[in-house]
Design a protein around this motif. Structure first.
Motif, short mmCIF file in Angstrom:
data_model
loop_
_atom_site.label_atom_id
_atom_site.label_comp_id
_atom_site.label_asym_id
_atom_site.label_seq_id
_atom_site.Cartn_x
_atom_site.Cartn_y
_atom_site.Cartn_z
N LYS A 271 0.84 -1.21 0.00
CA LYS A 271 0.00 0.00 0.00
C LYS A 271 0.87 1.25 0.00
O LYS A 271 0.55 2.24 -0.68
CB LYS A 271 -0.92 0.00 1.23
CG LYS A 271 -2.09 -0.97 1.13
CD LYS A 271 -2.99 -0.82 2.36
CE LYS A 271 -4.21 -1.71 2.24
NZ LYS A 271 -5.09 -1.58 3.45
N TRP A 272 1.95 1.21 0.75
CA TRP A 272 2.86 2.36 0.82
C TRP A 272 3.49 2.62 -0.55
O TRP A 272 3.57 3.77 -1.00
CB TRP A 272 3.93 2.09 1.88
CG TRP A 272 4.95 3.16 2.03
CD1 TRP A 272 4.83 4.34 2.70
CD2 TRP A 272 6.29 3.13 1.51
NE1 TRP A 272 6.00 5.06 2.64
CE2 TRP A 272 6.92 4.34 1.92
CE3 TRP A 272 7.03 2.23 0.76
CZ2 TRP A 272 8.23 4.64 1.57
CZ3 TRP A 272 8.33 2.53 0.41
CH2 TRP A 272 8.93 3.73 0.81
N TYR A 275 0.87 4.11 -2.85
CA TYR A 275 0.54 5.48 -2.49
C TYR A 275 1.59 6.46 -3.00
O TYR A 275 1.26 7.57 -3.44
CB TYR A 275 0.40 5.58 -0.97
CG TYR A 275 0.05 6.96 -0.47
CD1 TYR A 275 -1.25 7.45 -0.56
CD2 TYR A 275 1.02 7.77 0.11
CE1 TYR A 275 -1.57 8.72 -0.10
CE2 TYR A 275 0.71 9.04 0.57
CZ TYR A 275 -0.58 9.51 0.46
OH TYR A 275 -0.89 10.77 0.91
N TRP A 397 5.38 9.72 4.39
CA TRP A 397 4.16 9.62 3.60
C TRP A 397 4.32 10.29 2.24
O TRP A 397 3.48 10.13 1.37
CB TRP A 397 3.00 10.31 4.34
CG TRP A 397 2.54 9.59 5.56
CD1 TRP A 397 3.06 8.45 6.10
CD2 TRP A 397 1.45 9.97 6.40
NE1 TRP A 397 2.38 8.11 7.24
CE2 TRP A 397 1.37 9.02 7.44
CE3 TRP A 397 0.53 11.01 6.40
CZ2 TRP A 397 0.42 9.08 8.45
CZ3 TRP A 397 -0.41 11.08 7.39
CH2 TRP A 397 -0.46 10.11 8.41
#
Length: 510
Positions: A271-272, A275, A397
């Motif tokens: 997922k990282w 993203y 992030w």
């Protein structure tokens, strides 16, 4: 105490009385161990019983285990009990074991017998070293048999290491938990180190596996390697045993179990990557025989990073960043890529040294956390002036985190000090190398004030104010009865609470 003292060759009246007493049903269970007289065909277990007698007062459970081992060895030496006095000897020994099992079990300090024996091995090894030192100072030569025994004890000391659930040393292969096919297949798969190039001057031991190789290449702590080995084996075994239809009972790990565990472990990492718009470092080879080994290497590396990350576990995206680069290095090593600078095979940026991962990866990032914690001044500083775990994790992030590089740049903005700290360093004469500014807060900055108590409980305050308004309207119209609200004029006045609600919302937004 050898066969000369056996019941088949009595020597003198005293020994004759001992032999007669050992063959008596009533006294057989005690005297036979006090005198250490054993049948001539079982002379090999005499030293074991002697040790049991010597340690019984201080370590009764160890003495019981010695006698239990002596009984098993006696049964292997003479399974049919055909030797003279063997049947009576084994019967007496078995009766004593049954009698001593519960009392010694209750008095046992540890929950398992293995740690007690491990401690005994370590103690014996130390005593052997002291014996050699004393004899050297007194110019005496140690008996060859003693030196051979010391070598055996030293080997056992290395093998019998502490464990949590799975005893993975060679001598524990027959223990109940190690007989499960699911455990055996997972252990067998991890020990497939074919094609892995070990570091130079590395002393490879027997039964080393994939996690040992990762620990040697990346510099993980040996106890972390031992813990995560058990962790991975149990993960694979638990999923493997739930597969339906059941896989064939053969020493090969089911690919379905391997894929399922891998999917769960790397769910957040994938997922990282998605993203941030990056391709994951989980690249599998085209040769089918190497796919299983590669998957185990990827999973083992992830668990070793997680196991040694300590407080960095509160920074899950930071761990994804670390794993992303280390898994890429792993792919380069396995693919045999050559460095354009040195012409040698690619090596890990932080590997090759003992505890390299802890000192060169975990410690610098944790130092950033520690400095931010100091800036709180024990909670007296404003929330906007220091970063907590979430704020630091927010740095990873964004794709800007890749400016940190690998190996990590010491002058990257992530490691920069705040502006005021740089000012104080300049006053002290220090010239910091940090060129970028302090990262500070990433996204949301909470500004705390007295009004937060109203903002946090706005629904409760609004309900109280509107209820108070409605009760005042009812109380001041008519006789104060609640049924008065159904009166047309009173009901119209009560509808004004919606106007008040709108004003409260406006105030909240302001």
């Amino acid at each position: 105490m050898s066969s000369r003292a056996g019941p088949s060759e009595p020597q003198g009246p005293v020994m004759q009385r001992r032999i007669t007493r050992t063959q008596t049903a009533g006294n057989l269970g005690e005297a036979i161990f006090d005198s250490e007289v054993v049948p001539s065909s079982l002379v090999e277990i005499a030293p074991i019983l002697r040790v049991a007698n010597e340690v019984e007062k201080t370590h009764p459970r160890v003495a019981y285990l010695c006698r239990f081992y002596a009984f098993e060895k006696a049964h292997r030496l003479d399974p049919t009990s055909s030797g003279r006095g063997v049947r009576q000897f084994k019967t007496a020994l078995l009766q004593r074991l049954e009698r001593e099992n519960d009392p010694t079990l209750q008095g046992r300090i540890k929950k398992s017998d293995a740690p007690q024996l491990t401690k005994a091995y370590q103690t014996a090894n130390v005593l052997f070293e002291v014996l050699k030192a004393v004899n050297m100072t007194q110019s005496m030569e140690v008996d060859r048999e003693i030196l051979e025994t010391q070598d055996k004890v030293a080997e056992k000391t290395e093998i019998l290491v502490p464990y949590n659930i799975l005893p993975l040393d060679p001598d524990s292969a027959n223990q109940a938990i190690m007989r499960f096919p699911e455990i055996q297949t997972a252990v067998f798969a991890l020990r497939n180190t074919r094609g892995l190039a070990w570091p130079k001057n590395y002393k490879k031991r027997k039964d080393e596996d994939i996690l040992d190789w990762l620990g040697a290449m990346y510099g993980f702590q040996k106890h972390n390697v031992a813990n995560q080995r058990e962790h991975l084996i149990l993960l694979l075994a638990n999923v493997h045993i739930r597969q339906f239809p059941k896989p064939d009972q053969q020493p090969k790990l089911d690919d379905r179990a391997l894929t399922e565990v891998m999917k769960k472990l790397f769910k957040n990492y994938k997922k990282w990557c998605k993203y941030l718009g990056r391709k994951s470092s989980l690249w599998l080879p085209t040769i089918q025989q190497e796919v299983q080994q590669r998957k185990l290497l990827y999973m083992g590396l992830y668990l070793l990073i997680w196991g040694e990350a300590a407080n960095l576990r509160f920074l899950p995206e930071c761990l994804c960043y670390i794993y992303h680069h280390m898994a890429f290095e792993l792919y380069g090593m396995l693919a045999g890529n050559v460095s354009p600078m040195t012409g040698e095979n690619i090596k890990p940026a932080y590997g090759g040294e003992e505890e390299a991962f802890l000192s060169k990866v975990v410690t610098p990032i944790y130092n950033v956390i520690a400095k931010e914690a100091e800036r709180t001044k024990r909670g007296r500083s404003k929330h906007s002036q220091w970063r907590n775990y979430d704020d630091i994790n927010e740095y990873f992030w964004s794709a800007d985190c890749f400016r940190l590089g690998w190996p990590m740049r010491a002058d990257a903005d992530f490691f920069c000090l705040p502006v005021e700290q740089l000012y104080f360093d300049k006053l002290k004469g220090n010239k910091p190398d940090n060129r970028d500014r302090w990262v500070g807060k990433g996204n949301f900055v909470e500004i705390r004030s007295f009004w937060h108590i109203f903002r946090s409980f706005d629904r409760m305050w609004s309900f109280f104010i509107l209820s108070l308004q409605a009760m005042i309207i009812v109380a001041w119209n008519g006789n104060g009865d609640l049924s008065a609200i159904f009166n047309g004029n009173v009901f119209k006045k009560a509808l004004s609470v919606f106007i008040t609600a709108a004003i409260l919302k406006l105030g909240q937004g302001t």
